[in-house]
Design a protein around this motif. Structure first.
Motif, PDB file in Angstrom:
ATOM      1  N   GLY A 150       7.006   6.158  -3.816  1.00 14.51           N
ATOM      2  CA  GLY A 150       6.840   6.781  -2.075  1.00 14.51           C
ATOM      3  C   GLY A 150       6.925   5.773  -1.422  1.00 14.51           C
ATOM      4  N   PHE A 151       6.236   6.300  -0.311  1.00 15.34           N
ATOM      5  CA  PHE A 151       6.582   5.457   1.252  1.00 15.34           C
ATOM      6  C   PHE A 151       5.349   3.917   1.163  1.00 15.34           C
ATOM      7  CE2 PHE A 151       5.426   4.376   5.553  1.00 15.34           C
ATOM      8  CZ  PHE A 151       6.136   3.830   6.144  1.00 15.34           C
ATOM      9  N   PHE A 152       5.535   3.526   1.664  1.00 13.54           N
ATOM     10  CA  PHE A 152       5.042   2.435   1.501  1.00 13.54           C
ATOM     11  C   PHE A 152       4.599   1.229   2.565  1.00 13.54           C
ATOM     12  CE2 PHE A 152       8.928   0.191  -0.982  1.00 13.54           C
ATOM     13  CZ  PHE A 152       9.047  -0.822   0.245  1.00 13.54           C
ATOM     14  N   LEU A 153       3.412   0.485   3.109  1.00  8.11           N
ATOM     15  CA  LEU A 153       3.552  -0.519   4.295  1.00  8.11           C
ATOM     16  C   LEU A 153       3.300  -1.887   2.934  1.00  8.11           C
ATOM     17  CD1 LEU A 153       1.511   1.196   6.634  1.00  8.11           C
ATOM     18  CD2 LEU A 153       4.210   0.307   6.775  1.00  8.11           C
ATOM     19  N   GLU A 154       4.275  -2.901   3.202  1.00  8.10           N
ATOM     20  CA  GLU A 154       3.866  -4.311   3.093  1.00  8.10           C
ATOM     21  C   GLU A 154       3.933  -5.676   4.174  1.00  8.10           C
ATOM     22  OE1 GLU A 154       7.012  -5.340   0.255  1.00  8.10           O
ATOM     23  OE2 GLU A 154       7.556  -6.724   1.764  1.00  8.10           O
ATOM     24  N   GLY A 155       2.101  -6.508   3.346  1.00  5.21           N
ATOM     25  CA  GLY A 155       2.037  -7.706   4.414  1.00  5.21           C
ATOM     26  C   GLY A 155       2.770  -8.800   3.666  1.00  5.21           C
ATOM     27  N   PHE A 156       3.677  -9.613   4.062  1.00  7.37           N
ATOM     28  CA  PHE A 156       4.514 -10.200   3.388  1.00  7.37           C
ATOM     29  C   PHE A 156       3.685 -12.014   3.997  1.00  7.37           C
ATOM     30  CE2 PHE A 156       7.645  -9.153   5.960  1.00  7.37           C
ATOM     31  CZ  PHE A 156       8.156 -10.167   6.400  1.00  7.37           C
ATOM     32  N   THR A 157       4.119 -13.087   2.941  1.00  2.00           N
ATOM     33  CA  THR A 157       4.262 -14.182   3.273  1.00  2.00           C
ATOM     34  C   THR A 157       5.074 -14.651   2.944  1.00  2.00           C
ATOM     35  OG1 THR A 157       2.933 -16.575   4.078  1.00  2.00           O
ATOM     36  CG2 THR A 157       2.850 -15.318   2.203  1.00  2.00           C
ATOM     37  N   THR A 158       6.500 -16.050   4.061  1.00  2.00           N
ATOM     38  CA  THR A 158       7.211 -15.633   2.820  1.00  2.00           C
ATOM     39  C   THR A 158       7.217 -17.859   3.220  1.00  2.00           C
ATOM     40  OG1 THR A 158       9.071 -14.459   3.743  1.00  2.00           O
ATOM     41  CG2 THR A 158       9.707 -16.550   2.559  1.00  2.00           C
ATOM     42  N   LEU A 159       7.757 -18.499   2.041  1.00  2.00           N
ATOM     43  CA  LEU A 159       7.751 -19.802   2.409  1.00  2.00           C
ATOM     44  C   LEU A 159       9.144 -19.810   1.905  1.00  2.00           C
ATOM     45  CD1 LEU A 159       7.483 -23.427   2.626  1.00  2.00           C
ATOM     46  CD2 LEU A 159       6.454 -22.410  -0.344  1.00  2.00           C
ATOM     47  N   GLY A 160      10.357 -21.196   2.920  1.00  2.00           N
ATOM     48  CA  GLY A 160      10.804 -20.600   3.008  1.00  2.00           C
ATOM     49  C   GLY A 160      11.852 -22.241   3.405  1.00  2.00           C
ATOM     50  N   SER A 161      13.758 -21.874   3.080  1.00  2.00           N
ATOM     51  CA  SER A 161      14.246 -24.070   3.469  1.00  2.00           C
ATOM     52  C   SER A 161      15.762 -22.547   4.511  1.00  2.00           C
ATOM     53  CB  SER A 161      14.617 -24.080   2.292  1.00  2.00           C
ATOM     54  OG  SER A 161      15.270 -24.934   3.113  1.00  2.00           O
ATOM     55  N   THR A 162      15.285 -22.759   5.616  1.00  2.00           N
ATOM     56  CA  THR A 162      16.486 -22.884   6.709  1.00  2.00           C
ATOM     57  C   THR A 162      17.252 -23.908   7.109  1.00  2.00           C
ATOM     58  OG1 THR A 162      15.288 -22.443   8.645  1.00  2.00           O
ATOM     59  CG2 THR A 162      15.384 -20.780   7.281  1.00  2.00           C
ATOM     60  N   ASP A 163      18.242 -23.941   7.569  1.00  3.01           N
ATOM     61  CA  ASP A 163      18.778 -25.007   8.462  1.00  3.01           C
ATOM     62  C   ASP A 163      18.699 -25.442   9.131  1.00  3.01           C
ATOM     63  OD1 ASP A 163      20.178 -23.074   9.597  1.00  3.01           O
ATOM     64  OD2 ASP A 163      22.108 -23.456   9.385  1.00  3.01           O
ATOM     65  N   GLY A 164      18.799 -26.641   9.730  1.00  2.00           N
ATOM     66  CA  GLY A 164      18.007 -27.131  10.352  1.00  2.00           C
ATOM     67  C   GLY A 164      19.038 -27.073  11.803  1.00  2.00           C
ATOM     68  N   LYS A 165      20.193 -26.601  12.364  1.00  2.00           N
ATOM     69  CA  LYS A 165      21.323 -26.261  13.424  1.00  2.00           C
ATOM     70  C   LYS A 165      20.396 -25.744  14.640  1.00  2.00           C
ATOM     71  CE  LYS A 165      25.102 -25.256  10.561  1.00  2.00           C
ATOM     72  NZ  LYS A 165      26.146 -24.430   9.943  1.00  2.00           N
ATOM     73  N   GLN A 166      20.410 -26.074  15.711  1.00  2.00           N
ATOM     74  CA  GLN A 166      19.702 -25.979  16.681  1.00  2.00           C
ATOM     75  C   GLN A 166      21.570 -25.509  17.888  1.00  2.00           C
ATOM     76  OE1 GLN A 166      17.054 -28.186  18.072  1.00  2.00           O
ATOM     77  NE2 GLN A 166      15.870 -26.381  17.688  1.00  2.00           N
ATOM     78  N   LEU A 167      21.864 -24.729  18.553  1.00  2.00           N
ATOM     79  CA  LEU A 167      22.370 -24.168  20.084  1.00  2.00           C
ATOM     80  C   LEU A 167      21.348 -24.190  21.496  1.00  2.00           C
ATOM     81  CD1 LEU A 167      24.698 -21.637  18.757  1.00  2.00           C
ATOM     82  CD2 LEU A 167      25.542 -23.950  18.471  1.00  2.00           C
ATOM     83  N   ARG A 178       1.148  -1.054   0.277  1.00  2.00           N
ATOM     84  CA  ARG A 178      -0.259   0.024   0.015  1.00  2.00           C
ATOM     85  C   ARG A 178       0.660   1.252   0.742  1.00  2.00           C
ATOM     86  NH1 ARG A 178      -4.278   1.639  -1.378  1.00  2.00           N
ATOM     87  NH2 ARG A 178      -5.528   3.561  -0.333  1.00  2.00           N
ATOM     88  N   TYR A 179       0.796   2.083  -1.019  1.00  2.00           N
ATOM     89  CA  TYR A 179       1.530   3.150  -1.478  1.00  2.00           C
ATOM     90  C   TYR A 179       0.826   4.405  -1.053  1.00  2.00           C
ATOM     91  CZ  TYR A 179       4.388   0.905  -4.115  1.00  2.00           C
ATOM     92  OH  TYR A 179       5.241  -0.892  -4.278  1.00  2.00           O
ATOM     93  N   PHE A 180       1.886   5.388  -0.184  1.00  2.00           N
ATOM     94  CA  PHE A 180       1.209   6.479  -0.010  1.00  2.00           C
ATOM     95  C   PHE A 180       1.843   7.357  -0.250  1.00  2.00           C
ATOM     96  CE2 PHE A 180       1.013   3.047   4.321  1.00  2.00           C
ATOM     97  CZ  PHE A 180      -0.079   3.310   4.282  1.00  2.00           C
ATOM     98  N   GLY A 181       2.445   7.554  -1.177  1.00  2.00           N
ATOM     99  CA  GLY A 181       3.168   8.585  -2.156  1.00  2.00           C
ATOM    100  C   GLY A 181       2.664   9.770  -2.828  1.00  2.00           C
ATOM    101  N   LYS A 182       2.893  10.842  -3.731  1.00  2.00           N
ATOM    102  CA  LYS A 182       1.921  11.254  -4.077  1.00  2.00           C
ATOM    103  C   LYS A 182       1.773  11.389  -5.483  1.00  2.00           C
ATOM    104  CE  LYS A 182       2.163  15.117  -1.731  1.00  2.00           C
ATOM    105  NZ  LYS A 182       2.948  17.020  -1.753  1.00  2.00           N
ATOM    106  N   LYS A 183       2.955  10.070  -6.367  1.00  2.00           N
ATOM    107  CA  LYS A 183       3.155   9.905  -7.384  1.00  2.00           C
ATOM    108  C   LYS A 183       2.474   8.215  -8.152  1.00  2.00           C
ATOM    109  CE  LYS A 183       6.610  12.621  -9.108  1.00  2.00           C
ATOM    110  NZ  LYS A 183       8.623  12.292  -8.887  1.00  2.00           N
ATOM    111  N   TYR A 184       2.766   7.611  -8.928  1.00  2.00           N
ATOM    112  CA  TYR A 184       1.333   6.199  -9.128  1.00  2.00           C
ATOM    113  C   TYR A 184       2.311   5.144  -8.355  1.00  2.00           C
ATOM    114  CZ  TYR A 184      -0.334   2.753 -12.024  1.00  2.00           C
ATOM    115  OH  TYR A 184      -0.989   1.593 -12.207  1.00  2.00           O
ATOM    116  N   ALA A 185       2.349   4.681  -7.829  1.00  2.00           N
ATOM    117  CA  ALA A 185       1.985   3.217  -6.611  1.00  2.00           C
ATOM    118  C   ALA A 185       4.241   3.926  -7.129  1.00  2.00           C
ATOM    119  CB  ALA A 185       2.794   2.034  -8.260  1.00  2.00           C
TER     120      ALA A 185
END
Length: 186
Positions: free
Chosen positions: A101-118, A92-99
């Motif tokens: 300026g300043f924006f807020l973003e909602g995201f979801t991520t599907l990802g793979s990380t290592d399985g290390k645990q300390l 969602r953009y809050f600037g004066k020009k088309y899409a």
């Protein structure tokens, strides 16, 4: 003038043709490069760390867009924890020009990380090496986007998200989303 009074048909044709010519001029619109709908971007910040992140964003209107980014670790030299991330997002953009300026973003991520645990057991640190963990996360980001008349895009953004399902299987229970993107609007 005397000709138009004597010939009403000629007067009507003249007025009608000038009206049509005027409407054609007002309907022809020069395309504004700011209002193009498609953005393609690459995260220049991550390239230095052996990561490749590319993004596509579709501008829905002047204040909102949908996008997706994909990150792949082609080198584990600087980031040995991340394997890949796929992140759809809404902005969602809050600037004066088309899409832009300043924006807020909602995201979801599907990802793979290592399985290390300390783990700490009575003052001792123990490393548990598990398999890679695939998880889904939700988060929020903020940033700013500039678009030139030629369609060149520069944007910076930062945000955090939390893993939803497998956070206990790895030390990485948050997703950090950040970067400096350079791209093109067409």
């Amino acid at each position: 003038m005397n000709l138009f009074v004597k010939k009403p048909f000629l007067t009507i044709v003249f007025l009608f043709s000038s009206f049509i010519a005027k409407s054609q001029v007002s309907n022809d619109r020069v395309a504004n490069p700011y209002e193009n709908k498609n953005d393609v971007k690459i995260n220049a910040f991550f390239m230095a760390y052996g990561l490749l992140e590319v993004a596509y964003e579709r501008n829905l209107n002047e204040k909102s867009s949908l996008g997706i980014s994909a990150l792949y670790a082609f080198s584990q030299k600087y980031d040995e924890d991340t394997n890949f991330l796929i992140s759809p997002y809404y902005r969602r953009y809050f600037g004066k020009k088309y899409a832009s300026g300043f924006f807020l973003e909602g995201f979801t991520t599907l990802g793979s990380t290592d399985g290390k645990q300390l783990t700490d057991m009575n003052g001792n640190l123990t490393l548990n090496e598990g398999p890679d963990v695939i998880d889904l996360s939700l988060g929020l980001s903020f940033g700013i986007k500039w678009v030139t008349k030629g369609g060149i895009i520069i944007e910076g953004f930062a945000g955090l998200g939390g893993h939803l399902f497998n956070a206990e299987k790895t030390d990485h229970d948050i997703v950090v989303r950040h970067g400096i993107n350079i791209g093109y609007r067409f």
